[in-house]
Design an enzyme around this catalytic site. Structure first.
Site, PDB file in Angstrom:
ATOM      1  N   ASN A 290       4.838  -0.502   1.948  1.00  0.00           N
ATOM      2  CA  ASN A 290       4.922  -0.318   0.497  1.00  0.00           C
ATOM      3  C   ASN A 290       5.799   0.906   0.198  1.00  0.00           C
ATOM      4  O   ASN A 290       5.492   2.020   0.639  1.00  0.00           O
ATOM      5  CB  ASN A 290       3.503  -0.134  -0.058  1.00  0.00           C
ATOM      6  CG  ASN A 290       3.490   0.016  -1.566  1.00  0.00           C
ATOM      7  OD1 ASN A 290       4.290   0.761  -2.119  1.00  0.00           O
ATOM      8  ND2 ASN A 290       2.590  -0.666  -2.237  1.00  0.00           N
TER       9      ASN A 290
ATOM     10  N   HIS B  28       6.167   4.893  -3.234  1.00  0.00           N
ATOM     11  CA  HIS B  28       6.171   6.357  -3.363  1.00  0.00           C
ATOM     12  C   HIS B  28       7.530   6.987  -3.082  1.00  0.00           C
ATOM     13  O   HIS B  28       7.725   8.172  -3.348  1.00  0.00           O
ATOM     14  CB  HIS B  28       5.039   6.963  -2.553  1.00  0.00           C
ATOM     15  CG  HIS B  28       3.714   6.524  -3.098  1.00  0.00           C
ATOM     16  ND1 HIS B  28       3.401   6.650  -4.440  1.00  0.00           N
ATOM     17  CD2 HIS B  28       2.671   5.893  -2.526  1.00  0.00           C
ATOM     18  CE1 HIS B  28       2.196   6.130  -4.654  1.00  0.00           C
ATOM     19  NE2 HIS B  28       1.744   5.661  -3.516  1.00  0.00           N
TER      20      HIS B  28
ATOM     21  N   HIS C 124       5.238  -2.435  -5.986  1.00  0.00           N
ATOM     22  CA  HIS C 124       4.353  -2.744  -7.120  1.00  0.00           C
ATOM     23  C   HIS C 124       5.089  -2.351  -8.393  1.00  0.00           C
ATOM     24  O   HIS C 124       5.358  -1.169  -8.614  1.00  0.00           O
ATOM     25  CB  HIS C 124       3.064  -1.923  -6.941  1.00  0.00           C
ATOM     26  CG  HIS C 124       2.008  -2.186  -7.965  1.00  0.00           C
ATOM     27  ND1 HIS C 124       0.733  -1.667  -7.864  1.00  0.00           N
ATOM     28  CD2 HIS C 124       2.002  -2.906  -9.119  1.00  0.00           C
ATOM     29  CE1 HIS C 124       0.001  -2.056  -8.887  1.00  0.00           C
ATOM     30  NE2 HIS C 124       0.752  -2.801  -9.673  1.00  0.00           N
TER      31      HIS C 124
ATOM     32  N   ARG D   7       4.532  -1.635 -11.788  1.00  0.00           N
ATOM     33  CA  ARG D   7       3.395  -1.389 -12.693  1.00  0.00           C
ATOM     34  C   ARG D   7       3.840  -1.542 -14.136  1.00  0.00           C
ATOM     35  O   ARG D   7       5.006  -1.312 -14.474  1.00  0.00           O
ATOM     36  CB  ARG D   7       2.830   0.016 -12.457  1.00  0.00           C
ATOM     37  CG  ARG D   7       2.186   0.199 -11.088  1.00  0.00           C
ATOM     38  CD  ARG D   7       1.505   1.548 -11.009  1.00  0.00           C
ATOM     39  NE  ARG D   7       0.338   1.601 -11.850  1.00  0.00           N
ATOM     40  CZ  ARG D   7      -0.923   1.482 -11.438  1.00  0.00           C
ATOM     41  NH1 ARG D   7      -1.183   1.326 -10.154  1.00  0.00           N
ATOM     42  NH2 ARG D   7      -1.923   1.541 -12.280  1.00  0.00           N
TER      43      ARG D   7
ATOM     44  N   ARG E 107       5.644   3.568 -13.565  1.00  0.00           N
ATOM     45  CA  ARG E 107       5.581   4.970 -13.126  1.00  0.00           C
ATOM     46  C   ARG E 107       6.382   5.223 -11.856  1.00  0.00           C
ATOM     47  O   ARG E 107       6.723   6.351 -11.568  1.00  0.00           O
ATOM     48  CB  ARG E 107       4.135   5.430 -12.944  1.00  0.00           C
ATOM     49  CG  ARG E 107       3.430   4.792 -11.778  1.00  0.00           C
ATOM     50  CD  ARG E 107       2.059   5.401 -11.556  1.00  0.00           C
ATOM     51  NE  ARG E 107       1.127   5.050 -12.597  1.00  0.00           N
ATOM     52  CZ  ARG E 107      -0.194   5.053 -12.442  1.00  0.00           C
ATOM     53  NH1 ARG E 107      -0.709   5.446 -11.299  1.00  0.00           N
ATOM     54  NH2 ARG E 107      -0.998   4.695 -13.409  1.00  0.00           N
TER      55      ARG E 107
ATOM     56  N   GLU F  25       3.879  -6.860  -5.650  1.00  0.00           N
ATOM     57  CA  GLU F  25       2.523  -6.606  -6.167  1.00  0.00           C
ATOM     58  C   GLU F  25       2.585  -6.433  -7.666  1.00  0.00           C
ATOM     59  O   GLU F  25       3.458  -5.717  -8.170  1.00  0.00           O
ATOM     60  CB  GLU F  25       2.002  -5.274  -5.623  1.00  0.00           C
ATOM     61  CG  GLU F  25       1.237  -5.357  -4.364  1.00  0.00           C
ATOM     62  CD  GLU F  25       0.783  -3.963  -3.956  1.00  0.00           C
ATOM     63  OE1 GLU F  25       0.664  -3.064  -4.818  1.00  0.00           O
ATOM     64  OE2 GLU F  25       0.590  -3.773  -2.768  1.00  0.00           O
TER      65      GLU F  25
ATOM     66  N   THR G 155      -4.356   1.616  -7.421  1.00  0.00           N
ATOM     67  CA  THR G 155      -5.243   0.461  -7.615  1.00  0.00           C
ATOM     68  C   THR G 155      -6.652   0.827  -7.128  1.00  0.00           C
ATOM     69  O   THR G 155      -6.819   1.262  -5.996  1.00  0.00           O
ATOM     70  CB  THR G 155      -4.716  -0.752  -6.823  1.00  0.00           C
ATOM     71  OG1 THR G 155      -3.309  -0.822  -7.003  1.00  0.00           O
ATOM     72  CG2 THR G 155      -5.360  -2.036  -7.293  1.00  0.00           C
TER      73      THR G 155
ATOM     74  N   GLU H  17      -5.598 -10.519  -0.030  1.00  0.00           N
ATOM     75  CA  GLU H  17      -5.459  -9.229   0.643  1.00  0.00           C
ATOM     76  C   GLU H  17      -6.798  -8.525   0.466  1.00  0.00           C
ATOM     77  O   GLU H  17      -7.228  -8.266  -0.667  1.00  0.00           O
ATOM     78  CB  GLU H  17      -4.325  -8.394   0.035  1.00  0.00           C
ATOM     79  CG  GLU H  17      -4.193  -7.041   0.744  1.00  0.00           C
ATOM     80  CD  GLU H  17      -3.082  -6.172   0.180  1.00  0.00           C
ATOM     81  OE1 GLU H  17      -2.074  -6.709  -0.301  1.00  0.00           O
ATOM     82  OE2 GLU H  17      -3.256  -4.937   0.211  1.00  0.00           O
TER      83      GLU H  17
ATOM     84  N   HIS I  51      -4.757  -0.908   1.644  1.00  0.00           N
ATOM     85  CA  HIS I  51      -5.130   0.172   0.724  1.00  0.00           C
ATOM     86  C   HIS I  51      -5.863   1.293   1.450  1.00  0.00           C
ATOM     87  O   HIS I  51      -6.907   1.055   2.063  1.00  0.00           O
ATOM     88  CB  HIS I  51      -5.965  -0.293  -0.481  1.00  0.00           C
ATOM     89  CG  HIS I  51      -5.732   0.592  -1.664  1.00  0.00           C
ATOM     90  ND1 HIS I  51      -6.344   1.803  -1.804  1.00  0.00           N
ATOM     91  CD2 HIS I  51      -4.886   0.483  -2.717  1.00  0.00           C
ATOM     92  CE1 HIS I  51      -5.907   2.390  -2.896  1.00  0.00           C
ATOM     93  NE2 HIS I  51      -5.015   1.610  -3.470  1.00  0.00           N
TER      94      HIS I  51
HETATM   95  N1  PXP Z   1      -2.290  -3.135  -1.216  1.00  0.00           N
HETATM   96  C1  PXP Z   1      -2.383  -3.085  -2.566  1.00  0.00           C
HETATM   97  C2  PXP Z   1      -2.802  -4.317  -3.277  1.00  0.00           C
HETATM   98  C3  PXP Z   1      -2.056  -1.925  -3.286  1.00  0.00           C
HETATM   99  O1  PXP Z   1      -2.162  -1.901  -4.626  1.00  0.00           O
HETATM  100  C4  PXP Z   1      -1.605  -0.809  -2.570  1.00  0.00           C
HETATM  101  C5  PXP Z   1      -1.213   0.440  -3.308  1.00  0.00           C
HETATM  102  O2  PXP Z   1      -0.096   0.176  -4.083  1.00  0.00           O
HETATM  103  C6  PXP Z   1      -1.511  -0.904  -1.168  1.00  0.00           C
HETATM  104  C7  PXP Z   1      -1.887  -2.063  -0.515  1.00  0.00           C
HETATM  105  C8  PXP Z   1      -1.034   0.232  -0.336  1.00  0.00           C
HETATM  106  O3  PXP Z   1      -2.003   1.232  -0.376  1.00  0.00           O
HETATM  107  P1  PXP Z   1      -1.677   2.642   0.265  1.00  0.00           P
HETATM  108  O4  PXP Z   1      -0.528   3.207  -0.507  1.00  0.00           O
HETATM  109  O5  PXP Z   1      -2.953   3.395   0.095  1.00  0.00           O
HETATM  110  O6  PXP Z   1      -1.314   2.388   1.715  1.00  0.00           O
END
Ligand code: PXP
Length: 237
Positions: free
Chosen positions: A6, A9, A42, A44, A48, A69, A100, A150, A190
């Protein structure tokens, strides 16, 4: 087991200055060069981190699987249908949350899911629902036509007591097997990091882990290439 990284960030850092660096697209190339199996992002509703233009660029330039996402809002669903990523993971979203906070309440979202899922599947988008490790939510995901789930590992990731970790891990494993037996593809994610992922990676029936924050955090010190490689070592055993 696959790893989709992901890259939200990278965009979070860019948006701190509303500038052009660091570039999430460049990050996506680097992540894939290090051997990851796909890219997750993602979009959003509050924009953001990832911006609309990032989504279009990722679609145009990245030839590996994209996991989009998103929340089930009509505006975002239209963008998913236009982009037609390999996969979409539908999540709950609250503006005030920092990330999330839990799985989608699939049952409460029935109407919107039954409206969105067939349109997504008609575009060959694999539809995954981000759910808590809960039998009722998993069964409803299957009933409403999802291809995958997921499993939300946030609760597992937040635990520190070894006995509680063991209990939650066993519960996640049971739910993975339950979902798999229903014919669902099972992903998880997550809060996974370089300490707690090893145990989750022992559940071989999981198809893919989606990991972001810990990899991007480590990349500040090691570089993104090394941070992805270190996580791949854990995920691939
Ligand atoms: N899976 C989902 C559905 C999420 O919303 C997120 C955060 O955007 C992640 C995985 C990744 O989580 P993390 O950034 O804590 O690894």
């Amino acid at each position: 087991m696959k790893l989709s990284v992901n890259i939200d960030h990278i965009a979070t850092l860019r948006q701190a200055r509303r500038g052009i660096e660091p570039d999430p697209l460049e990050g996506a190339f680097e992540v894939l060069k290090a051997g990851a199996d796909g890219i997750t992002f993602h979009l959003r509703e509050d924009r953001r981190h990832i911006q609309d233009k990032d989504v279009y660029l990722l679609k145009e330039k990245i030839k590996m699987p994209l996991n989009f996402e998103a929340a089930l809002s009509p505006e975002i669903v239209d963008i998913i249908l236009e982009i037609a990523p390999e996969e979409t993971t539908l999540v709950p979203e609250k503006r005030e949350e920092v990330t999330t906070e839990g799985g989608l309440d699939v049952i409460a979202s029935e109407k919107r899911l039954l409206n969105a899922i067939p349109r997504m599947k008609a575009k060959n988008i694999l539809v995954s629902l981000f759910v808590d490790p809960d039998e009722t939510q998993i069964r409803a995901s299957k009933n409403y036509g999802a291809d995958a789930i997921e499993i939300h590992t946030g609760h597992y990731a937040a635990l520190s007591d070894p006995l509680e970790i063991e209990k939650e891990w066993n519960h996640i494993k049971d739910m993975v097997l339950f979902a798999r037996d229903l014919g669902l593809i099972v992903n998880a994610g997550h809060g996974l990091n370089y300490e707690n992922t090893q145990k989750i990676a022992l559940i071989k029936e999981i198809n893919e882990l989606n990991i972001g924050h810990s990899i991007i955090s480590r990349s500040i010190f090691t570089g993104l290439h090394q941070a992805v490689k270190d996580m791949l070592k854990i995920v691939k055993g």
